[in-house]
Design a protein around this motif. Structure first.
Motif, PDB file in Angstrom:
ATOM      1  N   ALA A  11       0.843  -1.204   0.000  1.00 34.90           N
ATOM      2  CA  ALA A  11       0.000   0.000   0.000  1.00 34.90           C
ATOM      3  C   ALA A  11       0.872   1.246   0.000  1.00 34.90           C
ATOM      4  O   ALA A  11       0.584   2.221  -0.710  1.00 34.90           O
ATOM      5  CB  ALA A  11      -0.924  -0.010   1.215  1.00 34.90           C
ATOM      6  N   GLY A  12       1.955   1.219   0.782  1.00 32.54           N
ATOM      7  CA  GLY A  12       2.873   2.355   0.800  1.00 32.54           C
ATOM      8  C   GLY A  12       3.535   2.582  -0.541  1.00 32.54           C
ATOM      9  O   GLY A  12       3.658   3.720  -1.006  1.00 32.54           O
ATOM     10  N   LEU A  13       3.963   1.492  -1.182  1.00 30.18           N
ATOM     11  CA  LEU A  13       4.603   1.618  -2.491  1.00 30.18           C
ATOM     12  C   LEU A  13       3.615   2.094  -3.551  1.00 30.18           C
ATOM     13  O   LEU A  13       3.979   2.844  -4.464  1.00 30.18           O
ATOM     14  CB  LEU A  13       5.213   0.280  -2.906  1.00 30.18           C
ATOM     15  CG  LEU A  13       6.370  -0.218  -2.042  1.00 30.18           C
ATOM     16  CD1 LEU A  13       6.889  -1.545  -2.565  1.00 30.18           C
ATOM     17  CD2 LEU A  13       7.495   0.807  -1.998  1.00 30.18           C
ATOM     18  N   LEU A  14       2.362   1.659  -3.436  1.00 23.79           N
ATOM     19  CA  LEU A  14       1.331   2.130  -4.367  1.00 23.79           C
ATOM     20  C   LEU A  14       1.121   3.636  -4.209  1.00 23.79           C
ATOM     21  O   LEU A  14       1.039   4.369  -5.201  1.00 23.79           O
ATOM     22  CB  LEU A  14       0.019   1.387  -4.119  1.00 23.79           C
ATOM     23  CG  LEU A  14      -1.139   1.666  -5.087  1.00 23.79           C
ATOM     24  CD1 LEU A  14      -0.751   1.271  -6.515  1.00 23.79           C
ATOM     25  CD2 LEU A  14      -2.393   0.925  -4.650  1.00 23.79           C
ATOM     26  N   ALA A  15       1.061   4.092  -2.948  1.00 24.07           N
ATOM     27  CA  ALA A  15       0.914   5.530  -2.692  1.00 24.07           C
ATOM     28  C   ALA A  15       2.151   6.291  -3.164  1.00 24.07           C
ATOM     29  O   ALA A  15       2.044   7.330  -3.819  1.00 24.07           O
ATOM     30  CB  ALA A  15       0.674   5.778  -1.204  1.00 24.07           C
ATOM     31  N   GLY A  16       3.336   5.759  -2.834  1.00 20.19           N
ATOM     32  CA  GLY A  16       4.570   6.424  -3.253  1.00 20.19           C
ATOM     33  C   GLY A  16       4.729   6.476  -4.753  1.00 20.19           C
ATOM     34  O   GLY A  16       5.098   7.521  -5.315  1.00 20.19           O
ATOM     35  N   ASP A  69      14.643   3.624   1.961  1.00 17.28           N
ATOM     36  CA  ASP A  69      14.075   2.294   2.181  1.00 17.28           C
ATOM     37  C   ASP A  69      14.516   1.310   1.100  1.00 17.28           C
ATOM     38  O   ASP A  69      14.009   0.184   1.030  1.00 17.28           O
ATOM     39  CB  ASP A  69      12.544   2.371   2.208  1.00 17.28           C
ATOM     40  CG  ASP A  69      12.031   3.116   3.434  1.00 17.28           C
ATOM     41  OD1 ASP A  69      12.766   3.180   4.426  1.00 17.28           O
ATOM     42  OD2 ASP A  69      10.910   3.643   3.386  1.00 17.28           O
ATOM     43  N   LYS A  70      15.413   1.756   0.200  1.00 19.74           N
ATOM     44  CA  LYS A  70      16.037   0.929  -0.839  1.00 19.74           C
ATOM     45  C   LYS A  70      15.051   0.499  -1.936  1.00 19.74           C
ATOM     46  O   LYS A  70      15.261  -0.518  -2.593  1.00 19.74           O
ATOM     47  CB  LYS A  70      16.692  -0.316  -0.236  1.00 19.74           C
ATOM     48  CG  LYS A  70      17.779  -0.009   0.781  1.00 19.74           C
ATOM     49  CD  LYS A  70      18.372  -1.275   1.356  1.00 19.74           C
ATOM     50  CE  LYS A  70      19.427  -0.959   2.404  1.00 19.74           C
ATOM     51  NZ  LYS A  70      20.009  -2.180   3.001  1.00 19.74           N
ATOM     52  N   TYR A  71      14.013   1.314  -2.183  1.00 20.38           N
ATOM     53  CA  TYR A  71      13.059   0.976  -3.242  1.00 20.38           C
ATOM     54  C   TYR A  71      13.381   1.683  -4.556  1.00 20.38           C
ATOM     55  O   TYR A  71      12.841   1.317  -5.593  1.00 20.38           O
ATOM     56  CB  TYR A  71      11.632   1.302  -2.797  1.00 20.38           C
ATOM     57  CG  TYR A  71      11.114   0.351  -1.749  1.00 20.38           C
ATOM     58  CD1 TYR A  71      10.894  -0.996  -2.050  1.00 20.38           C
ATOM     59  CD2 TYR A  71      10.886   0.773  -0.452  1.00 20.38           C
ATOM     60  CE1 TYR A  71      10.447  -1.884  -1.075  1.00 20.38           C
ATOM     61  CE2 TYR A  71      10.430  -0.104   0.525  1.00 20.38           C
ATOM     62  CZ  TYR A  71      10.217  -1.435   0.203  1.00 20.38           C
ATOM     63  OH  TYR A  71       9.774  -2.303   1.162  1.00 20.38           O
ATOM     64  N   LEU A 121       3.434  -1.990 -12.485  1.00 19.21           N
ATOM     65  CA  LEU A 121       4.815  -2.088 -12.961  1.00 19.21           C
ATOM     66  C   LEU A 121       5.770  -1.317 -12.056  1.00 19.21           C
ATOM     67  O   LEU A 121       6.890  -1.776 -11.771  1.00 19.21           O
ATOM     68  CB  LEU A 121       4.919  -1.556 -14.400  1.00 19.21           C
ATOM     69  CG  LEU A 121       4.424  -2.483 -15.502  1.00 19.21           C
ATOM     70  CD1 LEU A 121       4.493  -1.780 -16.853  1.00 19.21           C
ATOM     71  CD2 LEU A 121       5.244  -3.766 -15.541  1.00 19.21           C
ATOM     72  N   ILE A 122       5.322  -0.143 -11.597  1.00 17.65           N
ATOM     73  CA  ILE A 122       6.160   0.655 -10.704  1.00 17.65           C
ATOM     74  C   ILE A 122       6.385  -0.072  -9.379  1.00 17.65           C
ATOM     75  O   ILE A 122       7.512  -0.146  -8.877  1.00 17.65           O
ATOM     76  CB  ILE A 122       5.522   2.041 -10.464  1.00 17.65           C
ATOM     77  CG1 ILE A 122       5.624   2.893 -11.737  1.00 17.65           C
ATOM     78  CG2 ILE A 122       6.206   2.767  -9.310  1.00 17.65           C
ATOM     79  CD1 ILE A 122       4.868   4.199 -11.664  1.00 17.65           C
ATOM     80  N   VAL A 123       5.311  -0.624  -8.802  1.00 17.50           N
ATOM     81  CA  VAL A 123       5.434  -1.357  -7.540  1.00 17.50           C
ATOM     82  C   VAL A 123       6.341  -2.579  -7.715  1.00 17.50           C
ATOM     83  O   VAL A 123       7.185  -2.877  -6.859  1.00 17.50           O
ATOM     84  CB  VAL A 123       4.044  -1.775  -7.019  1.00 17.50           C
ATOM     85  CG1 VAL A 123       4.178  -2.679  -5.798  1.00 17.50           C
ATOM     86  CG2 VAL A 123       3.211  -0.545  -6.669  1.00 17.50           C
ATOM     87  N   TYR A 124       6.180  -3.290  -8.844  1.00 14.73           N
ATOM     88  CA  TYR A 124       7.038  -4.450  -9.140  1.00 14.73           C
ATOM     89  C   TYR A 124       8.503  -4.014  -9.236  1.00 14.73           C
ATOM     90  O   TYR A 124       9.398  -4.683  -8.705  1.00 14.73           O
ATOM     91  CB  TYR A 124       6.583  -5.092 -10.448  1.00 14.73           C
ATOM     92  CG  TYR A 124       7.501  -6.183 -10.954  1.00 14.73           C
ATOM     93  CD1 TYR A 124       7.497  -7.451 -10.374  1.00 14.73           C
ATOM     94  CD2 TYR A 124       8.378  -5.946 -12.015  1.00 14.73           C
ATOM     95  CE1 TYR A 124       8.348  -8.452 -10.821  1.00 14.73           C
ATOM     96  CE2 TYR A 124       9.227  -6.936 -12.478  1.00 14.73           C
ATOM     97  CZ  TYR A 124       9.209  -8.187 -11.878  1.00 14.73           C
ATOM     98  OH  TYR A 124      10.052  -9.169 -12.334  1.00 14.73           O
ATOM     99  N   THR A 125       8.747  -2.885  -9.892  1.00 17.91           N
ATOM    100  CA  THR A 125      10.118  -2.370 -10.021  1.00 17.91           C
ATOM    101  C   THR A 125      10.688  -2.009  -8.668  1.00 17.91           C
ATOM    102  O   THR A 125      11.870  -2.276  -8.384  1.00 17.91           O
ATOM    103  CB  THR A 125      10.130  -1.135 -10.952  1.00 17.91           C
ATOM    104  OG1 THR A 125       9.561  -1.486 -12.215  1.00 17.91           O
ATOM    105  CG2 THR A 125      11.547  -0.627 -11.159  1.00 17.91           C
ATOM    106  N   PHE A 126       9.873  -1.386  -7.799  1.00 16.46           N
ATOM    107  CA  PHE A 126      10.329  -1.074  -6.445  1.00 16.46           C
ATOM    108  C   PHE A 126      10.816  -2.339  -5.731  1.00 16.46           C
ATOM    109  O   PHE A 126      11.875  -2.345  -5.095  1.00 16.46           O
ATOM    110  CB  PHE A 126       9.188  -0.457  -5.629  1.00 16.46           C
ATOM    111  CG  PHE A 126       8.865   0.969  -5.989  1.00 16.46           C
ATOM    112  CD1 PHE A 126       9.786   1.775  -6.625  1.00 16.46           C
ATOM    113  CD2 PHE A 126       7.625   1.521  -5.673  1.00 16.46           C
ATOM    114  CE1 PHE A 126       9.492   3.098  -6.958  1.00 16.46           C
ATOM    115  CE2 PHE A 126       7.322   2.827  -5.980  1.00 16.46           C
ATOM    116  CZ  PHE A 126       8.253   3.621  -6.628  1.00 16.46           C
TER     117      PHE A 126
END
Length: 608
Positions: free
Chosen positions: A106-111, A331-333, A441-446
């Motif tokens: 959820a955080g990565l989706l928001a980010g 956070d290394k994303y 795709l962005i979340v997967y890349t993170f």
């Protein structure tokens, strides 16, 4: 020359100790961080009218109740984000709130949504500013993309100079825009009171309109909600405020909400009162100013300040994007380069990346604002919804003093944000469908980047039980183009490192030259092995890299390390360097990506 140009454009480097001086007071922060939200009044009301005009001009009266609905949403968001500011005083906004309360994804989706949104902030703001310029000067319409690109470059340079310096310059146009619109609204209301604006100019509120549907009204409401983009920027940028950061940020947020409510409602009402219909070649604000003042100096003052703030609204993206990128990078994303401060103590890598992506979007969409806004707005309401939901979880879990009131505020904000997000997806699916592709795709890349960093960290950690592989020796390859002091300097350097073997490599284009060079080399450097490669197609790179690959493969089998030393000479004037070292630079560029290969240059400085 590059250094001198950099100093001219960006300024002298600042010491790390001067970081505290780069913080913003409330006045400057309001101008910098609210410019996106405030500027949206120049196109938010217009987006409502663009939807309603598809029915008829009589349907334009619906813009008034829709505008009231947008103001209710604004109030809910301001109250909600005020709570986020105090709950998370170190910034991060929706990303940090969602990650801590709803989980990593959820955080990565928001980010990810916010990163895309800030890129779109720059693209939409610059495109809208360009539209305002070309509305006043129609002959410039064919150059929309060129003007927009130049404006992105200019505002990027300004931000690279540092947040305080850019704020000092950009605050004036923002406050001039606020002044200009307040004058426009006051004069427009005065004309309405004195009877200059007659009821015949617009359909009365409540007029029945054939063909109006709930779907269309919801679509218009979703389009008008684009005026609320940028509301979250202050909660992301708390570290940019002077102490006490949270208190100053909350006051700035309240001031922004009040100003946005006044300007938005004023433009919506005047557009209705004047019976303004949207036009492709002229913005709604331009039409209102034209009818209020005529095409005189006040009209051009309003258009000029509108164009300025639309361009400068991009600065909200420049302020918030680097800080959000820092949180993700820590956070290394995303790449750690986003955590590095530049010469002027700003996160220059984030600023430059944002500029490049924005220019790509402007070119791809040909500077058409209306094509960008749906993606822009939906990218905001996803983190809006996640942030409010995350706060709900926080209050239920922690139950602090007064948590029922806080829970109620965030519950209302979450419900409204979720409703608007659904409306966007339902009514504008044809325009926002890319969200369903690029966000996953962005979340997967993170996750892939995080996994990479963790794998590398594990292997680099000295506490690992895996023994290091011993290096048995070193092979040095030196590409040579002749017998000169430059090559001699490289050979002397190679010998000083006492490698197991030195291999000089010469690429010849004809057999006679190859034979002559071998004879000269035997006399000059008999103790260094020479390998000559014949190039049938007069290419240096292909035979050289093929040879290096062969040596590297054999060396890896025997745990030998391969180093390539590339001779270069440095003229007295730096700009002449590229004139004399094209081959060296090309070889270095082709070899730098190779794994397990050390590539370095050996400079020889000319005295004259």
């Amino acid at each position: 020359m590059f250094s001198a140009l950099k100093r001219l454009l960006i300024g002298q480097p600042l010491k790390s100790a001067e970081l505290g001086e780069q913080k913003l007071n409330k006045t400057k922060a309001l101008a910098i961080l609210s410019s996106d939200a405030l500027s949206s009044v120049a196109y938010g009301p217009e987006q409502i009218l663009i939807v309603l005009i598809t029915i008829s001009t009589a349907a334009l009266w619906y813009s008034v109740p829709i505008g009231v609905g947008v103001l209710v949403l604004l109030l809910a968001l301001i109250l909600s984000y005020r709570q986020i500011i105090f709950a998370y005083p170190h910034g991060g906004g929706a990303y940090v709130v969602s990650k801590e309360n709803l989980g990593v994804n959820a955080g990565l989706l928001a980010g990810g949504s916010l990163l895309v949104d800030y890129i779109l902030t720059v693209a939409v703001s610059i495109s809208a500013g360009t539209d305002a310029i070309t509305s006043a000067f129609p002959q410039l319409h064919p150059y929309n993309v060129d003007i927009a690109t130049l404006l992105v470059v200019a505002i990027t340079i300004l931000n690279l100079r540092g947040i305080t310096e850019s704020a000092s310059i950009l605050a004036y146009p923002v406050y001039l825009f606020i002044l200009a619109l307040i004058i426009l609204i006051c004069v427009g209301l005065y004309k309405g009171v004195t009877g200059t604006v007659t009821p015949e100019m617009h359909a009365p509120i409540g007029t029945p309109v054939a063909g109006i549907t709930l779907f269309l009204l919801l679509k218009a409401f979703a389009s008008g909600s684009s005026a609320l983009t940028g509301v979250e920027a202050i909660s992301n940028a708390i570290p940019n405020f002077k102490d006490p950061g949270p208190k100053n940020a909350s006051k700035t947020l309240a001031a922004m909400g009040l100003l946005l409510a006044i300007l938005f409602s004023g433009i919506v009402y005047l557009a209705y009162a004047y019976g303004i219909a949207p036009k492709a070649e002229e913005t709604v604000v331009s039409q209102i100013a034209s009818q209020t003042f005529g095409r005189n100096y006040m009209y051009y003052f309003i258009q000029g300040t509108t164009a300025l703030i639309l361009v400068l609204a991009a600065n909200t993206g420049y302020s918030a994007f680097p800080l959000l990128a820092v949180n993700l990078a820590r956070d290394k994303y995303i790449a750690r380069m986003f955590t590095i401060r530049g010469d002027r103590l700003g996160y220059s890598n984030g600023i430059i990346f944002l500029a490049i992506m924005s220019i790509i979007l402007i070119i791809a969409f040909k500077g058409r604002t209306e094509h960008l806004i749906p993606l822009y707005a939906v990218g905001v309401f996803i983190p809006f919804t996640l942030a409010q939901t995350g706060m709900l979880v926080k209050w239920v879990r922690e139950k602090p003093k007064g948590w029922i009131v806080k829970l109620t505020i965030n519950l209302i904000g979450a419900l409204i944000s979720f409703t608007v997000m659904l409306i966007f997806f339902i009514t504008k699916l044809g325009q926002v469908w890319p969200v369903f592709i690029f966000l996953p795709l962005i979340v997967y890349t993170f996750h892939k980047i995080k996994k990479h960093y963790e794998a590398v960290s594990e292997q680099l950690r000295i506490t690992t039980c895996e023994p290091s592989i011993p290096i048995k020796g070193n092979v040095m390859i030196v590409p040579v183009a002749g017998i000169t002091h430059v090559v001699e300097n490289s050979m002397n350097y190679a010998k000083s490192l006492a490698p197991d073997q030195i291999i000089a490599v010469y690429v010849a284009f004809d057999r006679e030259a190859e034979k002559q060079f071998q004879e000269k080399w035997e006399c000059w450097q008999p103790d260094v092995r020479l390998v000559t490669l014949h190039s049938h197609y007069r290419s240096i790179i292909q035979p050289l890299t093929k040879f290096i690959d062969t040596v590297e493969h054999k060396a890896n089998e025997s745990n030998f390390r391969v180093t390539v030393l590339i001779p270069q000479f440095i003229p007295k004037r730096n700009w002449q360097h590229i004139l004399h070292n094209q081959s060296s630079l090309l070889i270095r560029a082709f070899l730098l990506y190779r794994r397990d290969l050390i590539v370095t240059t050996v400079p020889y400085h000319l005295k004259k």
